[in-house]
Design an enzyme around this catalytic site. Structure first.
Site, PDB file in Angstrom:
ATOM      1  N   GLN A   1      39.903  39.337  35.236  1.00 63.15           N
ATOM      2  CA  GLN A   1      40.653  38.382  35.824  1.00 63.15           C
ATOM      3  C   GLN A   1      41.172  37.389  34.949  1.00 63.15           C
ATOM      4  OE1 GLN A   1      41.152  37.048  38.819  1.00 63.15           O
ATOM      5  NE2 GLN A   1      40.967  34.850  37.913  1.00 63.15           N
TER       6      GLN A   1
ATOM      7  N   GLY B   1      37.660  34.135  45.303  1.00 58.09           N
ATOM      8  CA  GLY B   1      38.204  34.884  46.678  1.00 58.09           C
ATOM      9  C   GLY B   1      39.436  35.754  46.544  1.00 58.09           C
ATOM     10  N   GLY B   2      40.268  35.597  46.202  1.00 58.37           N
ATOM     11  CA  GLY B   2      41.315  35.829  45.747  1.00 58.37           C
ATOM     12  C   GLY B   2      42.270  35.655  44.162  1.00 58.37           C
TER      13      GLY B   2
ATOM     14  N   GLU C   1      46.084  35.934  42.912  1.00 61.72           N
ATOM     15  CA  GLU C   1      47.148  36.473  43.039  1.00 61.72           C
ATOM     16  C   GLU C   1      48.544  36.947  42.244  1.00 61.72           C
ATOM     17  OE1 GLU C   1      46.352  33.372  42.410  1.00 61.72           O
ATOM     18  OE2 GLU C   1      47.768  32.280  41.172  1.00 61.72           O
ATOM     19  N   ASN C   2      48.035  38.242  41.312  1.00 58.01           N
ATOM     20  CA  ASN C   2      48.197  38.796  40.542  1.00 58.01           C
ATOM     21  C   ASN C   2      49.763  39.488  41.328  1.00 58.01           C
ATOM     22  OD1 ASN C   2      46.597  38.277  38.840  1.00 58.01           O
ATOM     23  ND2 ASN C   2      44.328  40.218  39.617  1.00 58.01           N
TER      24      ASN C   2
ATOM     25  N   HIS D   1      47.100  32.424  51.734  1.00 59.87           N
ATOM     26  CA  HIS D   1      47.248  32.431  50.130  1.00 59.87           C
ATOM     27  C   HIS D   1      47.576  32.739  49.139  1.00 59.87           C
ATOM     28  CE1 HIS D   1      45.633  29.126  47.792  1.00 59.87           C
ATOM     29  NE2 HIS D   1      45.303  30.221  46.858  1.00 59.87           N
TER      30      HIS D   1
HETATM   31  N1  BES Z   1      44.787  31.631  41.671  1.00 59.46           N
HETATM   32  C1  BES Z   1      43.459  31.655  42.579  1.00 59.46           C
HETATM   33  C2  BES Z   1      42.051  31.781  41.574  1.00 59.46           C
HETATM   34  C3  BES Z   1      41.727  31.036  40.359  1.00 59.46           C
HETATM   35  C4  BES Z   1      42.350  29.609  40.403  1.00 59.46           C
HETATM   36  C5  BES Z   1      41.334  30.900  39.377  1.00 59.46           C
HETATM   37  C6  BES Z   1      42.347  28.336  39.040  1.00 59.46           C
HETATM   38  C7  BES Z   1      40.960  31.096  38.115  1.00 59.46           C
HETATM   39  C8  BES Z   1      41.585  29.348  37.955  1.00 59.46           C
HETATM   40  C9  BES Z   1      43.220  31.999  43.980  1.00 59.46           C
HETATM   41  O1  BES Z   1      44.665  31.908  44.119  1.00 59.46           O
HETATM   42  C10 BES Z   1      42.604  31.325  45.050  1.00 59.46           C
HETATM   43  O2  BES Z   1      42.947  29.544  45.100  1.00 59.46           O
HETATM   44  N2  BES Z   1      41.493  31.854  45.453  1.00 59.46           N
HETATM   45  C11 BES Z   1      41.019  31.053  46.630  1.00 59.46           C
HETATM   46  C12 BES Z   1      41.717  31.416  47.428  1.00 59.46           C
HETATM   47  C13 BES Z   1      41.292  30.235  48.829  1.00 59.46           C
HETATM   48  C14 BES Z   1      41.651  29.081  48.237  1.00 59.46           C
HETATM   49  C15 BES Z   1      42.120  31.041  49.739  1.00 59.46           C
HETATM   50  C16 BES Z   1      39.156  31.677  46.312  1.00 59.46           C
HETATM   51  O3  BES Z   1      38.685  32.427  45.457  1.00 59.46           O
HETATM   52  O4  BES Z   1      38.541  31.017  47.082  1.00 59.46           O
HETATM   53 ZN    ZN Z   2      45.843  30.106  45.060  1.00 60.88          ZN
END
Ligand code: BES
Ligand code: ZN
Length: 641
Positions: free
Chosen positions: A178, A307-308, A310-311, A334
């Site tokens: 990650q 949660g996710g 975006e790789n 998302h």
């Molecule tokens: N890119 C983010 C995760 C992230 C942000 C990791 C900043 C490290 C630093 C991902 O797209 C995200 O926003 N995930 C959210 C999804 C939710 C808002 C639908 C999550 O993981 O909760």
């Molecule tokens: Zn995001």
């Protein structure tokens, strides 16, 4: 401009590294500061405080990786070859970002093979803050290629090594990386800044029974022989570099979409996310072509801290959203939306994160509307707005800006809903003011114009000036736009997303709370997940034991199979000492690693006089947590350490 030599840029570095790479003297080389004299050059050689890289002298163009994954030692042994664009005359040193890497050998020139070219000197600076350690490499002549042989640390911040029992199949170990925000440097030495984009190829060596996948051209038919090759021909920033290794299988969902997961959850995942192809198609219709070839999902074990993620070509997804009824698939919308907002047009530093997350949250809502209709769209928006209200109530003013001052801070710690929900609300206001068609046209043009570029908030504002503010100047107010971005809170008169379906819920909740309607008589048979979430999140702080027992008996909340509902319910349970939910709370906290759930629950435990219990649960769960989860939650559980 004086020659920049980062190794002498701070007293700390000066004291710690006095070998090699700035030692060649040339006409522009500054004299070594005398002992006690403060060097004046700032460490930062680019606009991104979070990177030590001298990107004004070298820029990574292409990366070749050869990675051997060693589960026994929890080490990735790597050879990274960096092909660089030399800017101007370059510099005598190349400075890269690293964290906890063991650097074995560095060669310059040559063809990228280990040992080709000439061995060169290098030094690692001290790890004085969240940025890790600068790796300074002596660059003779006009060299533009370096090959670094290195090993990762078992505690690398961007890698989680899972034991077989943490996986669905329980037979094989699992690994995933990650990288966002600044963790790529813990598994590859590189210019770890979103302002630099590069292509990459990789060879990954794994135990033969496992499969490797990356943010690149995955081939589900690749022979499972322990050696996997990848190429990523589209330029990406370092935070989108990603690898996972596990006992993975593949199932297609549509012509361009499919799922990688362990066999045990493959079918459930493919069914839950069956609308991914439709999401992809509808997004393309409005915001322009999907430029990354395939879009697949990788379902990770539940310890995944987000949660996710975006790789590119392969979003990494928590299994905790597989609810059985597609109720939580906004997460997929998302991560998919990031293929435009974030991966195509990228924030150039972590200060500008809202350009990624705010645009993506706005697009997420739109995609949900395209695929599932108005009712769902309004509920998703209203839930997001509630998250924003909660953060605005809790955060200091300076943490409420869209362009957030993150200099000197660990980006993991500055993380909140503000870039997401305030960013999205800002774009929604623009949409409301200029009209949907004009705003969609603006976004389509924005994605095309800045495709495969990294931009700052200021660049975005410039662009807005030359586009929407020109064409719709009478509807927009530049001062107000600046207020959205550079001031705390949201401007007065901002839109307040609402949903009729929630008004029904508010009325039902009120009748139950005032005692006029028992729980089992609430007209809730047709409520969707969103309505339940709103029902629970709108409860008053204090509820009586009798009320909690009544709710639980009527709706079986402690045993909810929807993790968002379970989460909201468990928060209520902790606040009100509802003991029948405690076993579920313990299993929830020990089996899930998603910080969105863990941090509020641990904080609730701390705020409700349950610190010892919080520490006990945390310690028993800790071996299974991701390094980030350990870091973020130990700050909560052990506030004095
Ligand atoms: N890119 C983010 C995760 C992230 C942000 C990791 C900043 C490290 C630093 C991902 O797209 C995200 O926003 N995930 C959210 C999804 C939710 C808002 C639908 C999550 O993981 O909760
Ligand atoms: Zn995001």
């Amino acid at each position: 401009m004086p020659h920049y030599c980062p190794r002498f840029s701070s007293i700390v570095l000066l004291a710690s590294v006095l070998i090699a790479s700035c030692s060649r003297s040339g006409p522009e080389t500054p004299a070594v500061p005398a002992a006690g004299e403060t060097a004046t050059t700032d460490v930062m050689a680019n606009d991104d405080w979070h990177s030590y890289a001298n990107t004004d002298e070298y820029r990574l163009d292409h990366l070749e990786l050869d990675l051997s994954v060693d589960f026994a030692d929890k080490v990735i042994a790597g050879v990274a070859t960096l092909r660089l664009d030399v800017i101007g005359n370059g510099s005598e040193d190349l400075v890269l970002d690293t964290r906890d890497l063991l650097i074995e050998k560095v060669h310059v020139g040559g063809n990228g093979e280990v040992g080709a070219g000439n061995e060169t000197r290098f030094s690692l600076g001290d790890a004085s803050d969240s940025r890790g350690q600068p790796l300074t490499i002596a660059m003779p002549g006009d060299a533009d290629t370096v090959t670094i042989r290195y090993r990762t640390s078992p505690s690398a911040s961007g890698v989680q090594w899972l034991e077989p029992q943490q996986t669905a199949g329980k037979r094989h170990p699992f690994l995933f990386t990650q990288a966002q925000a600044i963790h790529a440097r813990s598994f590859v030495p590189l210019q770890d800044t979103p302002g630099v984009r590069f292509t990459y190829n990789a060879t990954v060596r794994t135990p033969v029974e496992l499969r490797a996948v990356m943010s690149a051209n995955n081939d589900p038919d690749a022979e499972q022989n322990g050696v996997y090759s990848f190429s990523m021909p589209q330029r990406i920033p370092s935070y989108l570099l990603a690898l996972a290794v596990g006992d993975l299988e593949f199932k297609p969902m549509g012509p361009r979409t499919g799922v990688y997961a362990e066999r045990e959850i493959l079918d459930a995942a493919a069914a839950e996310f069956a609308d991914t192809e439709a999401m992809l198609e509808t997004t393309e219709e409005v915001y322009g072509p999907y430029r990354w070839d395939r879009y697949d999902l990788l379902i990770l074990p539940p310890s995944f801290p987000f949660g996710g993620m975006e790789n590119p070509r392969l979003s990494f997804i928590t299994p905790t959203v597989i609810a059985g009824d597609k109720s939580l698939v906004a997460l997929i919308a998302h991560e998919l939306a990031h293929s435009w907002s974030g991966n195509l047009v990228t924030n150039s530093s972590w200060r500008d994160l809202w350009l990624n997350e705010g645009f993506t949250t706005y697009l997420t809502n739109r995609i949900m509307q395209f695929v599932y209709g108005d009712n769902r769209y309004r509920m998703e928006m209203a839930l997001g707005f509630a998250d924003l209200q909660a953060d605005l109530a809790k955060l200091d003013g300076e943490d409420q800006l869209l362009a957030q001052d993150v200099e000197g801070r660990d980006p993991d710690e500055a993380f909140s809903n503000i870039p997401y929900e305030k960013g999205s609300l800002f774009l929604y206001e623009l949409e409301q003011k200029v009209g949907r068609d004009a705003f969609d046209e603006f976004l389509l043009d924005y994605f095309n114009r800045f495709a495969f570029q990294s931009i700052s908030t200021e660049r975005f504002l410039d662009h807005l000036d030359q586009t929407l503010l020109k064409t719709h100047g009478e509807d927009l107010d530049e001062a107000r736009i600046r207020q959205w971005i550079f001031q705390p809170g949201v401007p007065a008169g901002a839109p307040r997303p609402e949903s009729d379906a929630f008004q029904v819920v508010d009325a039902a909740r009120a009748s139950w709370l005032d005692g006029s309607l028992p729980a089992d008589r609430l007209d809730s048979a047709d409520w969707t997940y969103h309505q339940w979430k709103h029902f629970l999140d709108g409860m008053p702080e204090a509820l009586s034991a009798a009320q909690l027992t009544e709710l639980d008996a009527a709706f079986d909340l402690t045993e909810s199979t929807n993790n968002e509902i379970a989460f909201s319910w468990l928060r209520i349970a902790v606040r009100n000492d509802y003991e029948p939910a405690y076993p579920r709370l313990e299993s929830f906290l020990t089996s899930i690693g998603r910080n969105k759930f863990l941090r509020p629950l641990y904080q609730d435990l701390m705020d409700n006089g349950k610190a010892a219990w919080a520490a006990e649960i945390f310690e028993s769960a800790r071996p299974g947590y991701h390094p980030l989860t350990v870091k973020r939650n130990s700050q909560i559980v052990y506030p004095d350490r």
